[in-house]
Design a protein around this motif. Structure first.
Motif, PDB file in Angstrom:
ATOM      1  N   ALA B  23      19.303 119.448  28.878  1.00 21.21           N
ATOM      2  CA  ALA B  23      19.636 118.057  28.383  1.00 21.21           C
ATOM      3  C   ALA B  23      18.392 117.872  27.214  1.00 21.21           C
ATOM      4  O   ALA B  23      18.761 117.409  26.111  1.00 21.21           O
ATOM      5  CB  ALA B  23      19.551 117.322  29.519  1.00 21.21           C
ATOM      6  N   PHE B  26      19.198 119.360  23.980  1.00 20.93           N
ATOM      7  CA  PHE B  26      20.379 118.499  23.205  1.00 20.93           C
ATOM      8  C   PHE B  26      20.138 117.280  22.478  1.00 20.93           C
ATOM      9  O   PHE B  26      20.356 116.564  21.632  1.00 20.93           O
ATOM     10  CB  PHE B  26      21.550 118.284  24.336  1.00 20.93           C
ATOM     11  CG  PHE B  26      22.459 119.675  24.505  1.00 20.93           C
ATOM     12  CD1 PHE B  26      22.951 120.392  23.592  1.00 20.93           C
ATOM     13  CD2 PHE B  26      22.881 119.900  25.903  1.00 20.93           C
ATOM     14  CE1 PHE B  26      23.723 121.409  23.888  1.00 20.93           C
ATOM     15  CE2 PHE B  26      23.574 121.013  26.299  1.00 20.93           C
ATOM     16  CZ  PHE B  26      24.134 121.813  25.261  1.00 20.93           C
ATOM     17  N   ALA B  27      18.859 116.569  23.423  1.00 20.61           N
ATOM     18  CA  ALA B  27      18.477 115.370  23.094  1.00 20.61           C
ATOM     19  C   ALA B  27      17.552 115.541  21.881  1.00 20.61           C
ATOM     20  O   ALA B  27      17.704 114.770  20.717  1.00 20.61           O
ATOM     21  CB  ALA B  27      17.573 114.883  24.153  1.00 20.61           C
ATOM     22  N   LEU B  29      18.355 117.908  19.423  1.00 18.06           N
ATOM     23  CA  LEU B  29      19.387 118.139  18.571  1.00 18.06           C
ATOM     24  C   LEU B  29      20.154 116.870  18.198  1.00 18.06           C
ATOM     25  O   LEU B  29      20.659 116.857  17.159  1.00 18.06           O
ATOM     26  CB  LEU B  29      20.198 119.183  18.985  1.00 18.06           C
ATOM     27  CG  LEU B  29      19.537 120.699  19.084  1.00 18.06           C
ATOM     28  CD1 LEU B  29      20.681 121.391  19.701  1.00 18.06           C
ATOM     29  CD2 LEU B  29      19.054 121.184  17.977  1.00 18.06           C
ATOM     30  N   GLY B  30      19.764 115.926  18.753  1.00 18.39           N
ATOM     31  CA  GLY B  30      20.560 114.683  18.793  1.00 18.39           C
ATOM     32  C   GLY B  30      20.343 113.838  17.658  1.00 18.39           C
ATOM     33  O   GLY B  30      20.170 112.471  17.946  1.00 18.39           O
ATOM     34  N   ASP B  31      19.667 114.111  16.667  1.00 14.88           N
ATOM     35  CA  ASP B  31      18.991 113.349  15.534  1.00 14.88           C
ATOM     36  C   ASP B  31      19.136 113.967  14.209  1.00 14.88           C
ATOM     37  O   ASP B  31      18.945 115.015  13.958  1.00 14.88           O
ATOM     38  CB  ASP B  31      17.766 113.090  15.807  1.00 14.88           C
ATOM     39  CG  ASP B  31      17.100 112.075  14.725  1.00 14.88           C
ATOM     40  OD1 ASP B  31      16.882 110.854  14.880  1.00 14.88           O
ATOM     41  OD2 ASP B  31      16.504 112.581  13.862  1.00 14.88           O
ATOM     42  N   GLU B  32      19.875 113.256  13.415  1.00 20.03           N
ATOM     43  CA  GLU B  32      20.014 113.824  11.940  1.00 20.03           C
ATOM     44  C   GLU B  32      18.880 114.256  11.307  1.00 20.03           C
ATOM     45  O   GLU B  32      18.838 115.507  10.774  1.00 20.03           O
ATOM     46  CB  GLU B  32      21.005 112.747  11.080  1.00 20.03           C
ATOM     47  CG  GLU B  32      22.134 112.586  11.384  1.00 20.03           C
ATOM     48  CD  GLU B  32      23.078 111.916  10.128  1.00 20.03           C
ATOM     49  OE1 GLU B  32      22.402 111.796   9.109  1.00 20.03           O
ATOM     50  OE2 GLU B  32      24.282 111.412  10.309  1.00 20.03           O
ATOM     51  N   LEU B  35      18.130 117.631  12.894  1.00 27.47           N
ATOM     52  CA  LEU B  35      19.037 118.650  12.455  1.00 27.47           C
ATOM     53  C   LEU B  35      18.676 119.178  11.449  1.00 27.47           C
ATOM     54  O   LEU B  35      18.842 120.403  11.012  1.00 27.47           O
ATOM     55  CB  LEU B  35      20.469 118.071  12.619  1.00 27.47           C
ATOM     56  CG  LEU B  35      21.007 118.118  13.911  1.00 27.47           C
ATOM     57  CD1 LEU B  35      22.555 117.565  13.802  1.00 27.47           C
ATOM     58  CD2 LEU B  35      21.191 119.502  14.771  1.00 27.47           C
ATOM     59  N   ARG B  36      18.261 118.406  10.274  1.00 24.68           N
ATOM     60  CA  ARG B  36      17.955 118.807   8.930  1.00 24.68           C
ATOM     61  C   ARG B  36      16.711 119.677   8.976  1.00 24.68           C
ATOM     62  O   ARG B  36      16.869 120.652   8.264  1.00 24.68           O
ATOM     63  CB  ARG B  36      17.560 117.659   7.904  1.00 24.68           C
ATOM     64  CG  ARG B  36      19.162 116.937   7.655  1.00 24.68           C
ATOM     65  CD  ARG B  36      18.417 116.076   6.133  1.00 24.68           C
ATOM     66  NE  ARG B  36      19.462 114.989   6.143  1.00 24.68           N
ATOM     67  CZ  ARG B  36      19.564 113.815   6.467  1.00 24.68           C
ATOM     68  NH1 ARG B  36      18.576 113.408   7.220  1.00 24.68           N
ATOM     69  NH2 ARG B  36      20.563 112.972   6.356  1.00 24.68           N
ATOM     70  N   ILE B  38      15.882 121.650  11.318  1.00 24.20           N
ATOM     71  CA  ILE B  38      16.247 122.943  11.908  1.00 24.20           C
ATOM     72  C   ILE B  38      16.982 123.654  10.705  1.00 24.20           C
ATOM     73  O   ILE B  38      16.711 124.774  10.963  1.00 24.20           O
ATOM     74  CB  ILE B  38      17.175 122.558  13.239  1.00 24.20           C
ATOM     75  CG1 ILE B  38      16.313 121.938  14.394  1.00 24.20           C
ATOM     76  CG2 ILE B  38      17.878 123.777  13.487  1.00 24.20           C
ATOM     77  CD1 ILE B  38      15.632 123.058  15.111  1.00 24.20           C
ATOM     78  N   ALA B  39      17.833 123.013  10.338  1.00 20.49           N
ATOM     79  CA  ALA B  39      18.654 123.668   9.319  1.00 20.49           C
ATOM     80  C   ALA B  39      17.646 124.251   8.062  1.00 20.49           C
ATOM     81  O   ALA B  39      17.905 125.392   7.553  1.00 20.49           O
ATOM     82  CB  ALA B  39      19.680 122.886   8.560  1.00 20.49           C
TER      83      ALA B  39
END
Lengths: 121, 121
Positions: B23, B26-27, B29-32, B35-36, B38-39
DNA sequence: TTAAAATGCAACCAGGAGGTAGCATATGAA
DNA sequence: TTCATATGCTACCTCCTGGTTGCATTTTAA
């Protein structure tokens, strides 16, 4: 400031939009209570709010809120049957999340491979 | 109340703990914005906070906070180099998240198969 | 018809998330 | 040495989240 390349100078690929679009899905999955609900619902049987509440420590209203958040992320769906409201798992968005994680992993593996090649030559 | 089976009466399997443990991942990862980050980081090169901030609309402090959240979830790691603090992607926890999603998908496929068998006989 | 069950709805609360600004500190380079 | 860079730290703000309680509404079953 030196003319060093900034992060954005490389022009983010179009695929990124798909990645960013899965942020709400991850956010919905980022809570233990909701993961439990997902785990129960993906066992197959559609269940009512009362059923999903029994066996938890929280109130029916809290469960309802979590279900609504999961529904907004497209991870569950509800059908009204008589006085009950049955909830069932909806696998489409979960697949989307899986694809996003795989895309990250692929990009990482690619970076490692490139690094290895650069070292070995 | 009828003696109908409650949700918890089926005794949740031990594997659930692994699911619930993801959990926080996922939390994270749950933000734009995250995620940017990370990318960008999974492209391979370790980057400083200043580098990661350039090209975004938010302040350096905000980026720092996001990086710390990612680090707490085990998705990134930092190394201090001189006056810089370089951040790099850490793939282990992401694999954990992938396994969790696959477990859910597997459980769902299994439920569908069982349902199909019950219908056909 | 009437009571119990299942749910909806609204208000409320504490705490955390995401963001900002301001200032202090450490370090590299001229 | 001295200045600019990179970062740390703290306080502050707003909004959302996760949870509650109380009461109204719908529907089933006796």
């Amino acid at each position: 400031m030196s003319p060093r390349r900034s992060v954005s100078s490389k022009k983010a690929p179009r695929k990124d939009s798909a990645l960013l679009a899965s942020a709400p899905i991850f956010a919905a999955l980022g809570d233990e209570t909701r993961l439990r609900l997902i785990a129960v619902l993906c066992a197959g049987r559609a269940m009512s709010i009362a059923q999903l509440t029994s066996g938890t420590e929280i109130t029916r209203q809290a469960v309802t809120k979590h279900l609504c958040m999961l529904a907004e992320a497209g991870l569950v769906r509800d059908i009204k049957v008589g006085r009950e409201r049955l909830w069932e798992f909806e696998p489409t968005q979960l697949e989307e999340a899986r694809r996003s994680l795989e895309a990250i992993a692929r990009q990482w593996d690619h970076a490692l491979a490139k690094l290895k090649m650069a070292v070995e030559r």
